[in-house]
Write a protein that holds these residues in place. Sequence first.
Motif, PDB file in Angstrom:
ATOM      1  N   LEU A 266       0.696  -1.442   0.021  1.00  0.00           N
ATOM      2  CA  LEU A 266       0.292   0.141  -0.131  1.00  0.00           C
ATOM      3  C   LEU A 266       1.263   1.250  -0.061  1.00  0.00           C
ATOM      4  O   LEU A 266       1.777   1.115   0.484  1.00  0.00           O
ATOM      5  CB  LEU A 266      -1.220   0.024   1.358  1.00  0.00           C
ATOM      6  CG  LEU A 266      -1.841   1.041   1.405  1.00  0.00           C
ATOM      7  CD1 LEU A 266      -2.525   0.291   0.304  1.00  0.00           C
ATOM      8  CD2 LEU A 266      -2.441   0.781   2.351  1.00  0.00           C
ATOM      9  N   GLY A 267       0.545   2.359  -1.013  1.00  0.00           N
ATOM     10  CA  GLY A 267       1.190   3.780  -1.396  1.00  0.00           C
ATOM     11  C   GLY A 267       2.775   3.579  -1.693  1.00  0.00           C
ATOM     12  O   GLY A 267       3.820   4.203  -1.659  1.00  0.00           O
ATOM     13  N   SER A 268       3.337   2.056  -2.436  1.00  0.00           N
ATOM     14  CA  SER A 268       3.909   2.549  -3.123  1.00  0.00           C
ATOM     15  C   SER A 268       3.755   1.873  -4.649  1.00  0.00           C
ATOM     16  O   SER A 268       2.743   1.450  -5.137  1.00  0.00           O
ATOM     17  CB  SER A 268       5.018   0.628  -2.332  1.00  0.00           C
ATOM     18  OG  SER A 268       5.908   0.509  -3.660  1.00  0.00           O
ATOM     19  N   THR A 269       4.781   1.922  -5.473  1.00  0.00           N
ATOM     20  CA  THR A 269       4.276   1.509  -6.364  1.00  0.00           C
ATOM     21  C   THR A 269       5.513   0.131  -7.392  1.00  0.00           C
ATOM     22  O   THR A 269       5.199   0.279  -8.248  1.00  0.00           O
ATOM     23  CB  THR A 269       4.663   2.998  -7.886  1.00  0.00           C
ATOM     24  OG1 THR A 269       6.318   3.106  -7.555  1.00  0.00           O
ATOM     25  CG2 THR A 269       3.844   4.097  -7.459  1.00  0.00           C
ATOM     26  N   GLU A 270       6.192   0.065  -6.472  1.00  0.00           N
ATOM     27  CA  GLU A 270       7.106  -0.965  -6.824  1.00  0.00           C
ATOM     28  C   GLU A 270       6.206  -2.234  -6.129  1.00  0.00           C
ATOM     29  O   GLU A 270       5.960  -2.661  -5.245  1.00  0.00           O
ATOM     30  CB  GLU A 270       8.831  -1.245  -5.444  1.00  0.00           C
ATOM     31  CG  GLU A 270       9.070   0.451  -6.048  1.00  0.00           C
ATOM     32  CD  GLU A 270      11.040   0.510  -5.031  1.00  0.00           C
ATOM     33  OE1 GLU A 270      11.027  -0.520  -4.420  1.00  0.00           O
ATOM     34  OE2 GLU A 270      11.439   0.861  -5.488  1.00  0.00           O
ATOM     35  N   THR A 271       6.727  -2.974  -7.096  1.00  0.00           N
ATOM     36  CA  THR A 271       6.038  -4.566  -7.278  1.00  0.00           C
ATOM     37  C   THR A 271       7.240  -5.785  -6.622  1.00  0.00           C
ATOM     38  O   THR A 271       8.439  -5.562  -6.665  1.00  0.00           O
ATOM     39  CB  THR A 271       5.663  -5.679  -8.281  1.00  0.00           C
ATOM     40  OG1 THR A 271       6.499  -5.110  -9.380  1.00  0.00           O
ATOM     41  CG2 THR A 271       4.156  -4.299  -8.929  1.00  0.00           C
ATOM     42  N   LYS A 272       6.734  -6.422  -5.559  1.00  0.00           N
ATOM     43  CA  LYS A 272       7.841  -7.684  -5.051  1.00  0.00           C
ATOM     44  C   LYS A 272       7.522  -8.449  -5.183  1.00  0.00           C
ATOM     45  O   LYS A 272       5.959  -9.770  -5.234  1.00  0.00           O
ATOM     46  CB  LYS A 272       7.954  -7.672  -3.015  1.00  0.00           C
ATOM     47  CG  LYS A 272       8.840  -5.533  -2.508  1.00  0.00           C
ATOM     48  CD  LYS A 272       8.578  -5.747  -1.088  1.00  0.00           C
ATOM     49  CE  LYS A 272       8.651  -4.680  -0.981  1.00  0.00           C
ATOM     50  NZ  LYS A 272       9.233  -4.742   0.367  1.00  0.00           N
TER      51      LYS A 272
END
Length: 460
Positions: A266-272
């Motif tokens: 939530l609140g991030s544009t990076e995927t893990k």
Amino acid sequence: MKPAILIIDDESAIGSSLRFALENEYEVTAVTHVPNGYELLKEKSMDIVLLDWRLGKYNGLEVLTEIKTIQPDIAVIMMTAYGTIESSVEAMKRGAYHYITKPLDLDELELLLEKALEHRQLHHKIRELSDTIEKIKGYDQMIGESDVMKQVFSLIDRVKDIDSSVLIFGESGTGKELVARAIHRQGKRKNGPFISVNCAAIPEALLESELFGYAKGAFTGAVRSQEGKVAVANGGTLFLDEIGEMPPSLQAKLLRVLQEKEITPLGSTETKNVDVRIISATNKNLLSMIEEGSFREDLFFRLNVIPIQLPLLRDRKEDIDLLISYFLKKYAEEMQRPLPTLSSRAYDQLINYDYPGNIRQLGNILEYAVAMAKERVIQLEDLPITAVKTKESSTMLEHSTNDQEVIEVPIEATMKEAERLIIEAVLEHCGGNRRQTASALEISERNLRNKLQLYRQEQK
């Protein structure tokens, strides 16, 4: 068959008189020579030995030791005209059940024999129970030997080492999380984490951050980044209990985890990227929810690759005996009490009860019984009222008034709380008359009085 008593006394007159006094109730054998007594015990199982303290050249304590070597479970009552506290204590240490002084009081002896038989029977039941516990069959931490549970165990064994999603169906209390944990513990992911999330227990506003984590500054109070449960379960298993309660807004994100093996906090544009096996469980009809539009069809098919249906406890009644044994041992150990057994009435009630709350309810009933029982044998009245309520008593209660009354019990209530609500409601219905209340509930007035006193103490 009559209980068998062996009398060992070097005075034949005592053996004859005791045989005459007891033969209506017991199968009595009397010997005057100790070796003859040993031979009889090696050939035949006896319930009780009446053993004289002084037997010519034989010492009664030494004979007692030998008797307990031949038949360890036998009840031995020492008879002596020279009884002292010290000698009695020594006899008890060596395994004697009790002692009685000569000249014998027949009434006292008969009472002692009855208690010795009860003690022996209780000892046998406890040993049988312990043997049953040792032989309990099941899988991992699950108990059962019914055909339906063997099928469940077989299915678990077949899917434990693959990564396909598993969806466990079953009513509340049937053991869905136990199945999920068994798949994890027995499978190739056993060295990884097992993370459990109850989708119904977490508010919708928090469930997204709980599952997928959040980045620093994602919302007010997010002073640092936080990993979600999906990331924490990386390399292991994520168990999503009550998956039917997951809001539609999060179902799409979970679908992405299943399809792409990645998450976006939530609140991030990076995927893990994540490597996690998902096992979910529900007590709802997800197909009906799909028709209603409250559950995604594509997510259902992703979760339901391998379905496992758990049976109701009343549909696997052959397992109830094993479960009773397990729970009695479990709660006796937790409460540091001797392992109890059940009276025949209490046992019959538990075997024939329908268990709307399934295994969890059976466990709650036996936890209550172990805690409340005053003796080592659990009686029917030691069971919570919800487990002993019968159709007959319900009909009697309904017919006592022109208007049928309904007692409302919150679904989250414990067994103890539910029992209290029922007792207080019936007492009020009976106008405070304890005799009528006890009769309607099919418990003794004394039991009712004790429970009411306990409730008053808890209110102080």
